[in-house]
Design an enzyme around this catalytic site. Structure first.
Site, PDB file in Angstrom:
ATOM      1  N   TRP A   1       0.791  -1.227   0.000  1.00  0.00           N
ATOM      2  CA  TRP A   1       0.000   0.000   0.000  1.00  0.00           C
ATOM      3  C   TRP A   1       0.822   1.276   0.000  1.00  0.00           C
ATOM      4  CZ3 TRP A   1       1.888   1.587   4.545  1.00  0.00           C
ATOM      5  CH2 TRP A   1       2.047   0.641   5.585  1.00  0.00           C
ATOM      6  N   ASN A   2       2.136   1.173   0.029  1.00  0.00           N
ATOM      7  CA  ASN A   2       2.887   2.422   0.201  1.00  0.00           C
ATOM      8  C   ASN A   2       3.139   3.187  -1.100  1.00  0.00           C
ATOM      9  OD1 ASN A   2       4.575   0.380  -0.587  1.00  0.00           O
ATOM     10  ND2 ASN A   2       6.262   0.975   0.747  1.00  0.00           N
TER      11      ASN A   2
ATOM     12  N   PRO B   1      -4.023  -4.552  -6.534  1.00  0.00           N
ATOM     13  CA  PRO B   1      -3.450  -3.595  -5.596  1.00  0.00           C
ATOM     14  C   PRO B   1      -3.701  -4.054  -4.160  1.00  0.00           C
ATOM     15  CG  PRO B   1      -5.175  -2.578  -6.970  1.00  0.00           C
ATOM     16  CD  PRO B   1      -5.240  -4.049  -7.185  1.00  0.00           C
TER      17      PRO B   1
ATOM     18  N   GLY C   1      10.209  -7.091   2.884  1.00  0.00           N
ATOM     19  CA  GLY C   1      10.533  -6.093   3.905  1.00  0.00           C
ATOM     20  C   GLY C   1      12.013  -6.002   4.218  1.00  0.00           C
TER      21      GLY C   1
ATOM     22  N   CYS D   1      10.000   0.209   2.320  1.00  0.00           N
ATOM     23  CA  CYS D   1      10.640  -1.083   2.594  1.00  0.00           C
ATOM     24  C   CYS D   1      12.141  -0.976   2.782  1.00  0.00           C
ATOM     25  CB  CYS D   1      10.341  -2.017   1.441  1.00  0.00           C
ATOM     26  SG  CYS D   1      10.749  -1.271  -0.138  1.00  0.00           S
TER      27      CYS D   1
ATOM     28  N   LYS E   1      18.795 -12.365   1.050  1.00  0.00           N
ATOM     29  CA  LYS E   1      18.302 -13.072   2.237  1.00  0.00           C
ATOM     30  C   LYS E   1      16.759 -13.038   2.253  1.00  0.00           C
ATOM     31  CE  LYS E   1      21.162 -11.982   5.848  1.00  0.00           C
ATOM     32  NZ  LYS E   1      22.000 -11.002   6.589  1.00  0.00           N
TER      33      LYS E   1
HETATM   34  P1  NAD Z   1       1.311  -7.466   2.971  1.00  0.00           P
HETATM   35  O1  NAD Z   1       2.310  -8.540   2.872  1.00  0.00           O
HETATM   36  O2  NAD Z   1       0.360  -7.493   4.095  1.00  0.00           O
HETATM   37  O3  NAD Z   1       0.410  -7.420   1.644  1.00  0.00           O
HETATM   38  C1  NAD Z   1       0.986  -7.248   0.372  1.00  0.00           C
HETATM   39  C2  NAD Z   1      -0.007  -7.691  -0.680  1.00  0.00           C
HETATM   40  O4  NAD Z   1      -0.136  -9.108  -0.640  1.00  0.00           O
HETATM   41  C3  NAD Z   1      -1.426  -7.135  -0.505  1.00  0.00           C
HETATM   42  O5  NAD Z   1      -1.939  -6.800  -1.780  1.00  0.00           O
HETATM   43  C4  NAD Z   1      -2.179  -8.323   0.072  1.00  0.00           C
HETATM   44  O6  NAD Z   1      -3.567  -8.301  -0.216  1.00  0.00           O
HETATM   45  C5  NAD Z   1      -1.515  -9.476  -0.627  1.00  0.00           C
HETATM   46  N1  NAD Z   1      -1.605 -10.774   0.044  1.00  0.00           N
HETATM   47  C6  NAD Z   1      -1.712 -11.027   1.364  1.00  0.00           C
HETATM   48  N2  NAD Z   1      -1.747 -12.354   1.581  1.00  0.00           N
HETATM   49  C7  NAD Z   1      -1.656 -12.959   0.370  1.00  0.00           C
HETATM   50  C8  NAD Z   1      -1.621 -14.322  -0.063  1.00  0.00           C
HETATM   51  N3  NAD Z   1      -1.685 -15.336   0.793  1.00  0.00           N
HETATM   52  N4  NAD Z   1      -1.507 -14.568  -1.386  1.00  0.00           N
HETATM   53  C9  NAD Z   1      -1.397 -13.560  -2.281  1.00  0.00           C
HETATM   54  N5  NAD Z   1      -1.447 -12.257  -1.924  1.00  0.00           N
HETATM   55  C10 NAD Z   1      -1.557 -11.953  -0.610  1.00  0.00           C
HETATM   56  O7  NAD Z   1       2.146  -6.113   2.929  1.00  0.00           O
HETATM   57  P2  NAD Z   1       1.626  -4.624   3.173  1.00  0.00           P
HETATM   58  O8  NAD Z   1       1.324  -4.488   4.619  1.00  0.00           O
HETATM   59  O9  NAD Z   1       0.617  -4.267   2.155  1.00  0.00           O
HETATM   60  O10 NAD Z   1       2.943  -3.791   2.823  1.00  0.00           O
HETATM   61  C11 NAD Z   1       3.969  -3.590   3.720  1.00  0.00           C
HETATM   62  C12 NAD Z   1       5.092  -4.561   3.490  1.00  0.00           C
HETATM   63  O11 NAD Z   1       5.530  -4.502   2.137  1.00  0.00           O
HETATM   64  C13 NAD Z   1       6.314  -4.238   4.312  1.00  0.00           C
HETATM   65  O12 NAD Z   1       6.880  -5.408   4.835  1.00  0.00           O
HETATM   66  C14 NAD Z   1       7.256  -3.614   3.310  1.00  0.00           C
HETATM   67  O13 NAD Z   1       8.606  -3.686   3.643  1.00  0.00           O
HETATM   68  C15 NAD Z   1       6.931  -4.361   2.075  1.00  0.00           C
HETATM   69  N6  NAD Z   1       7.331  -3.601   0.881  1.00  0.00           N
HETATM   70  C16 NAD Z   1       8.389  -4.039   0.135  1.00  0.00           C
HETATM   71  C17 NAD Z   1       8.814  -3.315  -0.972  1.00  0.00           C
HETATM   72  C18 NAD Z   1       9.985  -3.760  -1.799  1.00  0.00           C
HETATM   73  O14 NAD Z   1      10.081  -3.342  -2.937  1.00  0.00           O
HETATM   74  N7  NAD Z   1      10.884  -4.584  -1.297  1.00  0.00           N
HETATM   75  C19 NAD Z   1       8.135  -2.157  -1.331  1.00  0.00           C
HETATM   76  C20 NAD Z   1       7.055  -1.744  -0.563  1.00  0.00           C
HETATM   77  C21 NAD Z   1       6.656  -2.477   0.547  1.00  0.00           C
END
Ligand code: NAD
Length: 483
Positions: free
Chosen positions: A151-152, A176, A251, A283, A450
């Site tokens: 969501w960010n 999304p 993350g 992230c 990792k």
């Molecule tokens: P989240 O893991 O809760 O959800 C991410 C997405 O996955 C959402 O669209 C959600 O509906 C979906 N989802 C959840 N369970 C699922 C499943 N079992 N199968 C398929 N899809 C599923 O993450 P969040 O709270 O939306 O975002 C925050 C996290 O994202 C933080 O850990 C952050 O570090 C990470 N992040 C990483 C990056 C990167 O590029 N490395 C960028 C932005 C955010």
């Protein structure tokens, strides 16, 4: 409702509604006001999205790369022309200050479309001469790709995944985050206006279970997830059971190392960018700030002075440079970590509280005297909480910086460039910075090592993750055989 989209889903070139799905309220994080409502995709909607994508793929992959690229480039121009409208929508969707979204979201999405649009015509194979015989390789698309967003950065994530996927001749069904359903719909609409054939980029809404149903569908060849490590583990396992390709952008708990010869104000700027941009919901943030003991108190003094000058408030006001958390739930998680930091003995220097009002604001928070074993130094908080840790020697800080399951980013501030390269060379992270923090140009590969992820987004690297190589051996003479 202020920002009600035309419908919940965008499939086969048009908006589609199906109000029998689970309702999802769109909440403006700065006020808690409900500004729209979408419905999670039902199995029928998921089926429509995948069937339309599969049908579109043959034609899209059959076009020349240059023709595909032209559509992406046109979309990039349209996004730049409509930057303010997209930025305002991003601010409503996420609560991030307009001051940020005007320069970091639609613009970054446009960069990706422009970059991969430009590259689409040059995705070629190789010719390998073997005496009289030869081998040629063909870079082929994977097929139907699924993109799942956090969501960010809803506009950016849709395009960081969509642009390279489409450039290679794939099609994409994008889901999304349920917290930010608005922006990807507008991206899909603009792509169609730019000439994208229908079905090539579809958007469906929903919670994790909709994501899971997309991941497990046998028509899907590749899954690219941006999300947390626990979600990444589930999605990676589900994809692996059907031998699908994956990109996992997960993350982090990244280290930012400040040596005593660093330019103090630049190091403080890096720490601010790496902890408080997007209210800390990034992230790659450098949330473990290791500062060499001899300059630690000077660093903290300057840091706190500057953090106290943050302009916190209505994110739609362009003077605001610090906004709310995405949700009440995320705010409570962050406040819980702050309580834990205090309980475990960290020294709270500023922030640490919720701000008054209905919005989900947590004040920018700095902890000093943090030790490696504290919860706030070990777990990803995903909020505006910086932990400052002291260190004495280079070897010590490298070992401590690497003592984590994560490996997304790392940064070093020092005037000694030999040391800067030497230290970065030993830090276990995918996206690194010397005398800077959190830059993410489309030309640079982005991703973690990792538990922070698999694969890379952006740059030429992304092409490898949205295509596969076919090799063809061509014999020019007779075929020898044993009998
Ligand atoms: P989240 O893991 O809760 O959800 C991410 C997405 O996955 C959402 O669209 C959600 O509906 C979906 N989802 C959840 N369970 C699922 C499943 N079992 N199968 C398929 N899809 C599923 O993450 P969040 O709270 O939306 O975002 C925050 C996290 O994202 C933080 O850990 C952050 O570090 C990470 N992040 C990483 C990056 C990167 O590029 N490395 C960028 C932005 C955010």
């Amino acid at each position: 409702m202020k920002k009600q989209p035309k419908a919940s889903h965008f499939i086969d070139g048009k908006y589609i509604e199906d109000d029998s799905g689970i309702p999802i309220d769109v909440v403006f994080p700065a006020t808690g006001e409900v500004i729209g409502r979408v419905f999670a995709a039902t199995p029928a909607i998921v089926e429509r999205a995948l069937a339309s994508a599969q049908l579109a793929q043959t034609h899209w992959a059959g076009m020349t790369g240059r023709d595909r690229g032209r559509v992406l480039t046109r979309a990039s121009e349209m996004i730049r022309e409509r930057n303010r409208e997209l930025s305002v929508l991003e601010t409503y969707d996420t609560g991030k200050p307009l001051q940020e979204t005007l320069v970091a979201d639609a613009t970054s999405a446009a960069d990706a479309l422009e970059y991969f649009g430009g590259m689409a015509g040059s995705l070629t194979g190789e010719h390998i001469k073997l005496g009289a015989d030869w081998v040629y390789t063909v870079r082929e698309p994977l097929g139907v790709c699924v993109g799942i967003g956090a969501w960010n950065y809803p506009t950016q994530i849709a395009c960081w995944k969509g642009a390279p996927a489409l450039a290679c001749g794939n099609v994409m069904v994008f889901k999304p985050s349920e917290r930010t359903p608005l922006c990807a719909l507008l991206v899909a609409e603009i792509l169609i206006e730019a000439g994208l054939p229908k079905g090539v980029f579809n958007v469906v809404q929903g919670l994790g279970e909709v994501g899971a149903s997309l991941v497990s569908d046998p028509r899907v060849a590749k899954v690219s997830l941006t999300g947390s490590v626990p979600t990444g583990r589930k999605v990676y396992a589900a994809a692996a059971s059907q031998m699908k390709h994956v990109t996992m952008e997960l993350g982090g708990k990244s280290p930012l190392v400040v040596f005593d010869d660093a330019d103090l104000d630049n190091a403080v700027s890096g720490a601010i960018n790496g902890n408080f941009y997007s209210s800390g919901q990034v992230c790659s943030n450098g949330t473990r700030v290791f500062v060499q003991n001899s300059i630690k108190e000077a660093f903290l003094k300057r840091l706190v002075e500057r953090v106290k000058s943050a302009v916190i408030g209505d994110p739609l006001d362009e003077a605001t440079n610090f906004g709310p958390m995405i949700s009440h739930e995320q705010m409570d998680i962050v406040l819980g970590y702050i309580d834990q930091g205090v309980a475990e003995g960290a020294r709270l220097l500023c922030g640490g509280t919720k701000l008054e009002g209905d919005g989900f604001f947590v004040a920018p928070t700095v902890f000093a005297d943090v030790t490696d074993d504290m919860t706030i130094a070990q777990e990803e908080i995903f909020g505006p909480v910086m932990s400052v840790l002291g260190f004495e020697t280079e070897d010590e800080v490298i070992a401590r910086a690497n003592a984590t399951e994560f490996g997304l980013s790392a940064g070093v501030f020092t005037r000694d460039l030999v040391r800067g390269h030497r230290v970065i060379g030993q830090l276990q992270a995918g996206s690194c910075f010397i005398n800077s923090y959190n830059d993410a140009p489309v030309e640079a590969p982005f991703g973690g090592v990792k538990s922070s992820g698999v694969g890379r987004e952006n740059s030429k690297e992304a092409i490898k993750h949205y295509s596969q190589v076919k090799s063809v051996f061509v014999r020019m003479g007779d075929v020898e055989s044993a009998f």
